[in-house]
Scaffold this motif. Structure first.
Motif, PDB file in Angstrom:
ATOM      1  N   GLU A   1     -25.153 112.147  89.961  1.00  0.00           N
ATOM      2  CA  GLU A   1     -24.551 111.916  91.279  1.00  0.00           C
ATOM      3  C   GLU A   1     -25.627 111.969  92.352  1.00  0.00           C
ATOM      4  OE1 GLU A   1     -20.623 113.559  92.250  1.00  0.00           O
ATOM      5  OE2 GLU A   1     -21.544 114.431  94.058  1.00  0.00           O
TER       6      GLU A   1
ATOM      7  N   SER B   1     -25.929 111.681  96.714  1.00  0.00           N
ATOM      8  CA  SER B   1     -25.298 111.557  98.032  1.00  0.00           C
ATOM      9  C   SER B   1     -26.395 111.397  99.078  1.00  0.00           C
ATOM     10  CB  SER B   1     -24.449 112.785  98.360  1.00  0.00           C
ATOM     11  OG  SER B   1     -23.359 112.891  97.461  1.00  0.00           O
TER      12      SER B   1
ATOM     13  N   SER C   1     -22.242 107.727 105.250  1.00  0.00           N
ATOM     14  CA  SER C   1     -22.827 108.330 104.055  1.00  0.00           C
ATOM     15  C   SER C   1     -22.417 107.520 102.839  1.00  0.00           C
ATOM     16  CB  SER C   1     -22.375 109.795 103.890  1.00  0.00           C
ATOM     17  OG  SER C   1     -20.969 109.868 103.717  1.00  0.00           O
TER      18      SER C   1
ATOM     19  N   ARG D   1     -21.926 107.985  98.430  1.00  0.00           N
ATOM     20  CA  ARG D   1     -21.930 108.845  97.258  1.00  0.00           C
ATOM     21  C   ARG D   1     -21.858 107.950  96.025  1.00  0.00           C
ATOM     22  NH1 ARG D   1     -17.270 113.194  96.638  1.00  0.00           N
ATOM     23  NH2 ARG D   1     -16.149 111.441  95.752  1.00  0.00           N
TER      24      ARG D   1
ATOM     25  N   THR E   1     -21.664 108.044  91.947  1.00  0.00           N
ATOM     26  CA  THR E   1     -21.296 108.943  90.852  1.00  0.00           C
ATOM     27  C   THR E   1     -21.258 108.171  89.542  1.00  0.00           C
ATOM     28  OG1 THR E   1     -19.918 110.175  92.417  1.00  0.00           O
ATOM     29  CG2 THR E   1     -19.618 110.649  90.072  1.00  0.00           C
TER      30      THR E   1
END
Length: 333
Positions: free
Chosen positions: A181, A183, A240, A242, A244
């Motif tokens: 992951e 971010s 932002s 993210r 995953t």
């Protein structure tokens, strides 16, 4: 006595041995170049979620409310290797980056990526739908190959002269392993092709073009700039991403969708940015219409340029008076 043919063969063998030793000495052990070579056994499946945090609480100055309101363009993402750059801070914007950051047009950007794919330096291209508000999510699924393990992306801010957020060359692979992951907080960038200061500035081409630069709370250092917050050390993240990693079945053949929005998205707690009041300079003093020696007064005024928000410094007095002096008196006939 040895024949000349034998001597020549022996000399060539010795030369080859020397050359081989030199190659081994200068080459050294095999290692990833610039840390970008991925030795993972197979591809990795990811889901990328873009989140906009562009709110009037976090960015109250000149926040766009209409024609058009604050929103985000479609997201453009490219997987590639170290020989390709979608955009780069400190470098001039390509024609594709200029068209996308100014107009939201992706034709030139995608054309350049497709040409690079013919040279095998670009793997795949992805896009998501735009977001009609400053706050919201969009997402897409990625299939990243080891030979193109680097990801770059861009999203245009609407409205804006040539401002965007993005990621430049994020490697999703570490040696032989895929990252689980990642971010990243995103901040605005200026493409360097339009000189507008505010979100709704008219078209004002920068000539000659300037390098792509990061916009900060004090750069550009001008009170008219929409991101000018001199009280802040740095701007809060305006967006932002993210990324995953997802489990991927070997026999999975279903096409990927760019309209996936995971249920695991939790509401963000947006930071509140104080906005101080800004007022104009004082006007000139008015003339007195009374006897100077018996308490006559004169006035001057100023007006509000920017109203305070989010517990910013309130506006000062807008009118001021002072006792008259003889040279400013007007005698009544």
């Amino acid at each position: 006595m040895m024949s000349s043919e034998h001597l020549t063969c022996s000399w060539l063998q010795q030369l080859l041995v020397v050359l081989l030793k030199l190659c081994i000495t200068f080459a050294g052990p095999l290692r990833p170049l610039n840390g970008t070579e991925c030795t993972a056994k197979g591809p990795a499946s990811y889901i990328l979620v873009f989140t906009g945090h562009w709110s009037p609480q976090s960015f109250p100055k000149q926040y766009p409310l209409f024609r058009p309101p604050a929103q985000w363009s479609k997201l453009i993402a490219v997987s590639h290797n170290r020989h390709f750059r979608l955009w780069e801070e400190g470098a001039l914007a390509s024609a594709g980056v200029q068209n996308f950051s100014e107009l939201g047009v992706t034709v030139e950007l995608m054309k350049a990526a497709k040409e690079a794919r013919k040279r095998r330096v670009v793997g795949a291209m992805y896009r998501t739908a735009g977001i009609p508000n400053g706050i919201g999510h969009s997402s897409t699924e990625l299939l990243i190959q080891p030979r193109n393990s680097v990801l770059s992306l861009m999203v245009k801010m609407i409205p804006s002269p040539d401002w965007f957020v993005g990621v430049d060359s994020l490697n999703l692979c570490e040696g032989s392993h895929w990252k689980q992951e990642v971010s990243v907080d995103l901040h605005p960038y200026d493409a360097g092709t339009d000189s507008g200061f505010t979100f709704s500035s008219p078209n004002f081409p920068t000539s000659p073009p300037e390098n792509i630069t990061k916009i900060t709370s004090q750069m550009p250092n001008h009170p008219a700039n929409s991101f000018y917050y001199p009280r802040l050390k740095e701007l809060p993240p305006i967006a932002s991403i993210r990324i995953t990693q997802q489990s991927r079945s070997p026999d999975r053949q279903t096409p990927m969708s760019n309209h996936i929005l995971p249920n695991s998205i939790s509401p963000q707690r947006f930071s509140v940015t104080p906005l101080d009041c800004e007022v104009s300079l004082w006007s000139s003093w008015g003339l007195c219409l009374g006897p100077c020696s018996r308490g006559g007064v004169r006035h001057r005024t100023r007006y509000i340029l920017l109203r305070p928000a989010n517990a910013g410094v309130p506006c000062p007095e807008l009118e001021e008076q002072a006792e008259c002096v003889p040279h400013s008196c007007m005698k009544l006939q």
